[in-house]
Write a protein that holds these residues in place. Sequence first.
Motif, mmCIF file in Angstrom:
data_model
loop_
_atom_site.group_PDB
_atom_site.id
_atom_site.type_symbol
_atom_site.label_atom_id
_atom_site.label_comp_id
_atom_site.label_asym_id
_atom_site.label_seq_id
_atom_site.Cartn_x
_atom_site.Cartn_y
_atom_site.Cartn_z
ATOM 1 N N VAL A 107 4.706 -1.339 13.861
ATOM 2 C CA VAL A 107 5.216 -2.719 13.947
ATOM 3 C C VAL A 107 4.388 -3.642 13.058
ATOM 4 C CG1 VAL A 107 5.451 -4.727 15.467
ATOM 5 C CG2 VAL A 107 6.286 -2.494 16.219
ATOM 6 N N THR A 108 3.075 -3.461 13.063
ATOM 7 C CA THR A 108 2.190 -4.281 12.221
ATOM 8 C C THR A 108 2.486 -4.039 10.745
ATOM 9 O OG1 THR A 108 0.455 -4.228 13.897
ATOM 10 C CG2 THR A 108 -0.213 -4.804 11.652
ATOM 11 N N HIS A 109 2.620 -2.765 10.357
ATOM 12 C CA HIS A 109 2.955 -2.442 8.963
ATOM 13 C C HIS A 109 4.300 -3.074 8.574
ATOM 14 C CE1 HIS A 109 -0.306 0.133 7.816
ATOM 15 N NE2 HIS A 109 -0.073 1.036 8.752
ATOM 16 N N LYS A 110 5.272 -2.979 9.472
ATOM 17 C CA LYS A 110 6.603 -3.522 9.197
ATOM 18 C C LYS A 110 6.538 -5.031 8.960
ATOM 19 C CE LYS A 110 11.228 -3.686 11.291
ATOM 20 N NZ LYS A 110 12.028 -3.283 12.450
ATOM 21 N N LYS A 111 5.798 -5.724 9.787
ATOM 22 C CA LYS A 111 5.637 -7.179 9.618
ATOM 23 C C LYS A 111 4.987 -7.498 8.270
ATOM 24 C CE LYS A 111 5.294 -8.452 14.511
ATOM 25 N NZ LYS A 111 4.394 -8.898 15.597
ATOM 26 N N ASN A 112 3.967 -6.713 7.916
ATOM 27 C CA ASN A 112 3.276 -6.929 6.638
ATOM 28 C C ASN A 112 4.211 -6.677 5.445
ATOM 29 O OD1 ASN A 112 0.869 -7.651 7.851
ATOM 30 N ND2 ASN A 112 0.044 -5.563 7.808
ATOM 31 N N THR A 162 0.853 -1.186 0.000
ATOM 32 C CA THR A 162 0.000 0.000 0.000
ATOM 33 C C THR A 162 0.895 1.245 0.000
ATOM 34 O OG1 THR A 162 -0.048 0.190 2.405
ATOM 35 C CG2 THR A 162 -1.704 -1.263 1.378
ATOM 36 N N PRO A 163 0.336 2.414 -0.317
ATOM 37 C CA PRO A 163 1.129 3.644 -0.240
ATOM 38 C C PRO A 163 1.726 3.873 1.152
ATOM 39 C CG PRO A 163 -0.866 4.044 -1.483
ATOM 40 C CD PRO A 163 -0.988 2.655 -0.916
ATOM 41 N N THR A 164 0.968 3.535 2.189
ATOM 42 C CA THR A 164 1.475 3.679 3.559
ATOM 43 C C THR A 164 2.662 2.767 3.796
ATOM 44 O OG1 THR A 164 -0.688 4.314 4.433
ATOM 45 C CG2 THR A 164 0.888 3.413 6.013
ATOM 46 N N GLU A 165 2.555 1.503 3.345
ATOM 47 C CA GLU A 165 3.653 0.552 3.515
ATOM 48 C C GLU A 165 4.882 0.982 2.729
ATOM 49 O OE1 GLU A 165 0.935 -3.469 4.291
ATOM 50 O OE2 GLU A 165 1.596 -2.947 2.270
ATOM 51 N N VAL A 225 11.431 2.157 14.701
ATOM 52 C CA VAL A 225 9.966 2.071 14.744
ATOM 53 C C VAL A 225 9.392 3.268 15.508
ATOM 54 C CG1 VAL A 225 8.039 0.758 15.709
ATOM 55 C CG2 VAL A 225 9.846 -0.433 14.472
ATOM 56 N N LYS A 226 10.028 3.617 16.608
ATOM 57 C CA LYS A 226 9.557 4.742 17.426
ATOM 58 C C LYS A 226 9.624 6.053 16.635
ATOM 59 C CE LYS A 226 10.284 6.848 21.967
ATOM 60 N NZ LYS A 226 11.092 6.815 23.201
ATOM 61 N N GLU A 227 10.726 6.247 15.892
ATOM 62 C CA GLU A 227 10.881 7.468 15.096
ATOM 63 C C GLU A 227 9.868 7.525 13.953
ATOM 64 O OE1 GLU A 227 15.713 8.194 15.682
ATOM 65 O OE2 GLU A 227 14.967 6.873 14.088
ATOM 66 N N ILE A 228 9.599 6.372 13.344
ATOM 67 C CA ILE A 228 8.614 6.330 12.257
ATOM 68 C C ILE A 228 7.226 6.642 12.801
ATOM 69 C CG2 ILE A 228 7.491 4.849 10.539
ATOM 70 C CD1 ILE A 228 10.186 3.345 10.306
ATOM 71 N N ALA A 229 6.915 6.089 13.965
ATOM 72 C CA ALA A 229 5.613 6.349 14.591
ATOM 73 C C ALA A 229 5.447 7.837 14.867
ATOM 74 C CB ALA A 229 5.479 5.538 15.885
ATOM 75 N N SER A 230 6.501 8.472 15.362
ATOM 76 C CA SER A 230 6.449 9.908 15.639
ATOM 77 C C SER A 230 6.289 10.710 14.351
ATOM 78 C CB SER A 230 7.729 10.327 16.368
ATOM 79 O OG SER A 230 7.765 11.716 16.551
ATOM 80 N N GLU A 231 7.051 10.324 13.318
ATOM 81 C CA GLU A 231 6.989 11.017 12.018
ATOM 82 C C GLU A 231 5.598 10.936 11.404
ATOM 83 O OE1 GLU A 231 8.852 12.175 8.017
ATOM 84 O OE2 GLU A 231 9.708 12.281 10.009
ATOM 85 N N ARG A 232 4.970 9.762 11.521
ATOM 86 C CA ARG A 232 3.672 9.539 10.876
ATOM 87 C C ARG A 232 2.497 9.775 11.818
ATOM 88 N NH1 ARG A 232 3.284 7.452 6.102
ATOM 89 N NH2 ARG A 232 1.252 6.573 6.636
ATOM 90 N N ILE A 233 2.808 10.189 13.033
ATOM 91 C CA ILE A 233 1.784 10.409 14.059
ATOM 92 C C ILE A 233 0.895 9.159 14.180
ATOM 93 C CG2 ILE A 233 0.105 12.057 14.971
ATOM 94 C CD1 ILE A 233 1.132 14.064 12.881
ATOM 95 N N SER A 234 1.564 8.046 14.422
ATOM 96 C CA SER A 234 0.888 6.755 14.585
ATOM 97 C C SER A 234 1.398 6.097 15.853
ATOM 98 C CB SER A 234 1.196 5.830 13.395
ATOM 99 O OG SER A 234 0.744 6.386 12.189
ATOM 100 N N SER A 235 0.733 5.017 16.249
ATOM 101 C CA SER A 235 1.205 4.278 17.418
ATOM 102 C C SER A 235 2.343 3.353 16.993
ATOM 103 C CB SER A 235 0.069 3.456 18.026
ATOM 104 O OG SER A 235 -0.252 2.374 17.167
ATOM 105 N N ILE A 236 3.179 3.010 17.964
ATOM 106 C CA ILE A 236 4.280 2.078 17.694
ATOM 107 C C ILE A 236 3.713 0.731 17.240
ATOM 108 C CG2 ILE A 236 6.126 0.742 18.803
ATOM 109 C CD1 ILE A 236 6.749 3.242 20.481
ATOM 110 N N HIS A 237 2.616 0.308 17.855
ATOM 111 C CA HIS A 237 1.990 -0.972 17.499
ATOM 112 C C HIS A 237 1.580 -0.987 16.016
ATOM 113 C CE1 HIS A 237 -0.375 -4.629 17.808
ATOM 114 N NE2 HIS A 237 -1.379 -3.978 17.237
#
Length: 199
Positions: free
Chosen positions: A164-169, A133-136, A149-161
């Motif tokens: 992590v789910t996107h990364k696994k996918n 997906t575009p997000t992935e 993961v923490k930095e990406i969550a902060s950049e995208r204003i998302s939760s770490i969880h």
Amino acid sequence: AGMHGYISFIFSNAIITEAHDKKQLVAYLSESSDSIVVLDYTLFDINGIDEFLIIARRFPSVHWILFSNELSDNFMRRISAECNISMILKETSADEIHCALRCACHGERFICHQIANMLIQTPERRELSNNLTPTETDILRLIAKGMTVKEIASERISSIHTIVTHKKNIFRKLGINNVYEATKYALRAGLVEIVEYYI
């Protein structure tokens, strides 16, 4: 003969040995693995880039200078990821040839300006998996830039969880297992520039 002249001029005490084929080269390196090899890849009996990389990795203390005028775009892109392989072209200036030889003596890689410009200006584009997906795709780009993961969550204003789910996918869809493989994929896909990655 020209390369002999350059080497003799810069390093007056250098021991120069010529190998006429792959078997002879491997025999020499087995006896003296801490060497610099100046190789015209296109004139040697090496059966493709994979075989060359096997030989190069067999002798990790060797520094290679590929000196040719017919290196393919794909070949140069693959080799540019190897830190012990320099690349210069036969039309490269004398100053750059000298720099390549001196860098090799210090265990440093050298890429001539013409190849460096080609690598920067026309990055290889590999078609991304249609399943991403575009997000992935964006998260893959951030992973390749070295973000946690923490930095990406902060950049995208998302939760770490969520990250992590996107990364696994992403890893599952691309059939990769770690950040190193993800970075290689992103580099080849043109999501990050080689220069940006090294900076």
